[in-house]
Scaffold this active site. Structure first.
Site, PDB file in Angstrom:
ATOM      1  N   VAL A 167      40.861 -98.526  -9.327  1.00  0.00           N
ATOM      2  CA  VAL A 167      39.680 -99.363  -9.171  1.00  0.00           C
ATOM      3  C   VAL A 167      38.887 -99.257 -10.457  1.00  0.00           C
ATOM      4  O   VAL A 167      38.866 -98.195 -11.092  1.00  0.00           O
ATOM      5  CB  VAL A 167      38.826 -98.919  -7.953  1.00  0.00           C
ATOM      6  CG1 VAL A 167      37.406 -99.464  -8.013  1.00  0.00           C
ATOM      7  CG2 VAL A 167      39.497 -99.353  -6.654  1.00  0.00           C
ATOM      8  N   CYS A 168      38.264-100.347 -10.869  1.00  0.00           N
ATOM      9  CA  CYS A 168      37.364-100.349 -12.029  1.00  0.00           C
ATOM     10  C   CYS A 168      38.162 -99.938 -13.273  1.00  0.00           C
ATOM     11  O   CYS A 168      39.335-100.293 -13.425  1.00  0.00           O
ATOM     12  CB  CYS A 168      36.177 -99.433 -11.717  1.00  0.00           C
ATOM     13  SG  CYS A 168      34.706 -99.700 -12.718  1.00  0.00           S
TER      14      CYS A 168
END
Lengths: 291, 291
Positions: A167-168
């Site tokens: 994520v990210c």
């Protein structure tokens, strides 16, 4: 409810193979389960009945034995990790571990000062995790992109993992480990194009899947990402059950969240304030790519 | 960029009061800031310029000195807390503490086995927090509803707090402390109506505000709730900046998240499986109300 039926249902609750018989028993019962049980025992019977009904939903895989390894490194963003952790750890029968890239099991501090207790080190982590997960961060992520033990761990565990995920800016750590070469991937919006330095094709989407690799966009995208992973592992009905458990019907109190939906007078400076971080992240990516 | 201008901008970055002069200086510059700075120094100047532009946005309160006390108790739900923590701790100048209701600063384990390191105890927590926050949980929340030191702490700190807040079943802990009497409030959908036992009016909404009390619905509602709190503290433009930083433009990969949007074959059994927890929660609420 007669005591005999109660005893029967208690026994059935512990014997999933008898679910078809329970369905028959339920069909024979004249009344639906009471809305407000009078005793804790009644409530437990209600739950056991519900459990069996739940297991009868077509395409719902309630039980599984997945192992999930979630990386912790100093300066990670806690929400990147805790969003997905909620959904992964809620999957009945799954085993979720928090893997520190530090030598000891001391709590690992996030970029915003929230420290989480790891449950494993790089050496003691699951040898063959079903899911390998890397959260994003800011300067801590730049350090992780060049931390050889972390990259070695990711390369080794990714070889057998069913899903390699992030994520990210966690995708930049996967990229630094060489795991995104030739793959489509996403990241936080300010860092997304840096993926190209690591041989990946940046995609502007909330969730990007390419083979075994599933990457989510910035921070809060971890919730959407996690539901996609649960759907992959357990089917959509089970993912929808966890979505309801999390009451995930997002309703931001005002518009925004992307450059396109944010006043340019706000979005422009926000991007500008990330310039030093992006500069350092890109430099790390280029150093990795040049090796 | 000439060295003199660079030095000037460096100085200005440290002197917010000179912002109007910077605007003049920027207007005089022939070219916009470079998209890809050539050096880290250039990137830092770009960030300083962006910072000043940001502060010129009308109604944006970039700096503040809020204190935020977030309660930790054994069995809390980590996502209930970490969603809001991201937004509260991202507010420049805010001080966010994690307050354990246990005697020591040992990490506090969530209902899903994720342990967070507290930064304060009930005794050492901020005396007059701007924001008091309680996360939800499951059986751990029932215990917190009857833990006298926790309830005493909440009553005392709520007296001077600007905002008294919760996410998910955290509202039942506020209610057990007597802080929701006569107030509208919300909670996780399976537990919402128990609020009535504690003198509150349950409301089926994502975010409910009544005077100084702001409550959020289940688990993931913490993100929406937190944006409403940031808007209250810093104004909408700043909240939108943090929303963009979190890339909070939710896009669940499939529908669901409420009873109304979930197949009844899934939602019905999900509610049923909570029956024992709800029974015990309601019993605790009734014991509190009877005191």
């Amino acid at each position: 409810m007669p005591l005999e039926r109660r005893a029967l249902l208690h026994a059935l609750a512990a014997a999933p193979a008898l679910a078809p018989f329970l369905a028959l028993e339920r069909a024979m019962a004249a009344t639906p389960p009471p809305k407000a049980p009078a005793t804790l025992d009644d409530a437990r019977i209600q739950a056991a009945e519900a459990h069996h009904k739940f297991m009868e939903v077509p395409n719902l895989r309630m039980h599984g034995g997945e192992t999930v390894s979630m990386l912790l490194y100093p300066g990670f963003t806690a929400l990147d990790l805790v969003g997905p952790h909620y959904f992964f750890a809620s999957m009945m029968g799954s085993k979720v571990e928090l893997v520190t890239n530090q030598p000891t099991l001391a709590p690992v501090a996030s970029d915003l000062g929230l420290a989480i207790q790891p449950t494993a080190t790089l050496n003691t982590a699951f040898a063959r995790p079903t899911v390998l997960f890397v959260p994003g961060g800011s300067l801590g992520t730049v350090a992780a992109m060049e931390h050889e033990p972390t990259l070695d761990y990711l390369v080794e565990r990714a070889a057998d993992a069913r899903l390699i995920t992030s994520v990210c800016t966690g995708s930049l750590v996967l990229g630094a480990a060489g795991l995104l070469k030739g793959r489509k991937a996403t990241s936080h919006w300010v860092a997304r194009d840096i993926l190209a330095e690591l041989g990946a094709t940046p995609v502007d989407a909330r969730i990007v899947r390419d083979g075994p690799v599933i990457t989510g966009a910035g921070v809060s995208a971890g919730l959407d990402f996690a539901l996609a992973v649960v759907e992959e592992l357990r089917g959509r009905p089970y993912a929808q059950a966890l979505m309801l458990q999390a009451e995930y019907a997002p309703a931001p109190p005002f518009p925004g969240g992307t450059e396109a939906t944010t006043d340019p007078a706000i979005a422009g400076p926000m991007e500008g304030m990330f310039a030093p971080l992006i500069f350092q992240t890109r430099a790390a990516a280029r150093r990795r790519a040049a090796r």
